[in-house]
Design a protein around this motif. Structure first.
Motif, mmCIF file in Angstrom:
data_model
loop_
_atom_site.group_PDB
_atom_site.id
_atom_site.type_symbol
_atom_site.label_atom_id
_atom_site.label_comp_id
_atom_site.label_asym_id
_atom_site.label_seq_id
_atom_site.Cartn_x
_atom_site.Cartn_y
_atom_site.Cartn_z
ATOM 1 N N UNK A 61 21.559 25.509 14.016
ATOM 2 C CA UNK A 61 22.796 26.156 14.500
ATOM 3 C C UNK A 61 23.680 25.233 15.233
ATOM 4 N N UNK A 108 30.140 29.634 14.329
ATOM 5 C CA UNK A 108 28.814 28.650 13.822
ATOM 6 C C UNK A 108 28.211 28.736 12.723
ATOM 7 N N UNK A 139 34.306 32.146 18.575
ATOM 8 C CA UNK A 139 33.506 30.958 18.048
ATOM 9 C C UNK A 139 33.014 31.306 16.790
ATOM 10 N N UNK A 159 28.618 34.409 28.645
ATOM 11 C CA UNK A 159 27.636 34.968 27.565
ATOM 12 C C UNK A 159 28.675 35.022 26.246
ATOM 13 N N UNK A 160 27.884 34.749 25.271
ATOM 14 C CA UNK A 160 28.732 35.088 24.001
ATOM 15 C C UNK A 160 27.978 36.066 23.248
ATOM 16 N N UNK A 161 28.697 37.036 22.635
ATOM 17 C CA UNK A 161 28.049 37.897 21.774
ATOM 18 C C UNK A 161 28.464 37.699 20.359
ATOM 19 N N UNK A 162 27.188 37.864 19.401
ATOM 20 C CA UNK A 162 27.235 37.514 18.130
ATOM 21 C C UNK A 162 27.348 38.507 17.161
ATOM 22 N N UNK A 163 28.046 38.324 16.150
ATOM 23 C CA UNK A 163 28.024 39.261 15.027
ATOM 24 C C UNK A 163 26.676 39.004 14.072
ATOM 25 N N UNK A 164 26.609 39.812 12.969
ATOM 26 C CA UNK A 164 25.344 39.646 12.100
ATOM 27 C C UNK A 164 25.367 38.549 11.337
ATOM 28 N N UNK A 174 27.789 24.332 16.099
ATOM 29 C CA UNK A 174 29.201 24.734 16.477
ATOM 30 C C UNK A 174 30.109 24.170 15.276
ATOM 31 N N UNK A 200 33.536 36.167 23.246
ATOM 32 C CA UNK A 200 33.455 36.027 24.935
ATOM 33 C C UNK A 200 34.359 36.635 25.594
ATOM 34 N N UNK A 236 24.623 28.310 10.456
ATOM 35 C CA UNK A 236 23.032 28.324 10.686
ATOM 36 C C UNK A 236 22.604 27.943 9.181
ATOM 37 N N UNK A 284 27.997 32.437 11.650
ATOM 38 C CA UNK A 284 28.135 33.272 12.514
ATOM 39 C C UNK A 284 29.083 33.286 13.535
#
Lengths: 112, 115
Positions: free
Chosen positions: A43, A35, A33, A100-105, A45, A95, A37, A91
């Motif tokens: 935030x 996103x 995904x 649950x989704x895991x985000x990068x920095x 999508x 997944x 911000x 961002x």
């Protein structure tokens, strides 16, 4: 193990230039995904990739935005003819089979 | 369509005090519910999630949240906060993952813990 990585971490570009933002998802994660911000919009999508299926592009704000995912892994988000309103943190998240989704920095984009 | 409302944009609290960050959502279909935390200049970190089952869910760093279907709420709580909990907190919903699973976020609550 390694998390989601994004590059560059910061990007400053002039209005009207094209930019490419890169995302490396967690190995083996099939869903990816993007996103955005921003101060005004929070935030949002942008786009979603799942395996070999056609991406869900419903969140892309204009046709200046596009993204691809090569080989089911790395993804690139391209913004053409950047505008000042494109300034934001972009961002990426990935997944596996769960919810649950895991985000990068994130990549902080500044358009001058 | 789904939407999320975080009722407080800023919550100041003293160290070791309890805190509650409020979240309400709107959806005509069943959704998953999440709380994420964002420390300055970092990405989002998952605190906890509600998928099904027990309505009280526990997460990392001593946080917990309670899903209330009748009130369409998913408030986040911690009985005693630390300075290190200072961050922005986002409530989010998603459709089931077999329907895409994209996250819809609230506007965020800035938690400021003071000594």
């Amino acid at each position: 193990g390694a998390g989601v990585s994004q590059s560059p971490s910061n990007k400053v570009t002039e209005k009207g230039k094209d930019v490419e933002l890169r995302c490396d998802p967690i190995s083996g994660h099939t869903a990816l995904y993007w996103y955005r911000q921003s101060l005004g919009q929070g935030l949002e999508f942008l786009i979603y990739f799942q395996g070999n299926s056609a991406p869900d592009k419903s969140g892309l704000p204009s046709d200046r935005f596009s993204a691809e995912r090569t080989g089911g892994s790395v993804s690139t988000l391209t913004i053409q003819r950047t505008q000042q309103e494109d300034s934001a943190v972009y961002l990426c998240a990935s997944r596996s089979g769960g919810a649950e989704q895991y985000f990068g920095p994130g990549t902080r984009l500044t358009v001058t | 369509a789904q939407s999320v409302t975080q009722l407080d944009s800023q919550v100041p609290v003293f160290e070791e005090a309890p805190v509650e960050l409020r979240c309400n959502y709107s959806s005509s279909v069943s959704v998953y519910l999440f709380w994420y935390v964002q420390y300055p200049n970092q990405g989002l970190q998952l605190l906890l999630k509600y998928l099904s089952g027990s309505t009280l869910v526990k997460g990392i760093n001593g946080f917990e949240a309670e899903f209330n279907k009748s009130q369409t709420s998913f408030h986040l709580r911690k009985p005693s906060v630390h300075i290190s909990d200072t961050a922005e907190y986002f409530c989010a919903v998603s459709l089931y993952y077999n329907q895409g699973g994209k996250l819809i976020f609230g506007q965020g609550t800035e938690l400021s813990v003071k000594p």
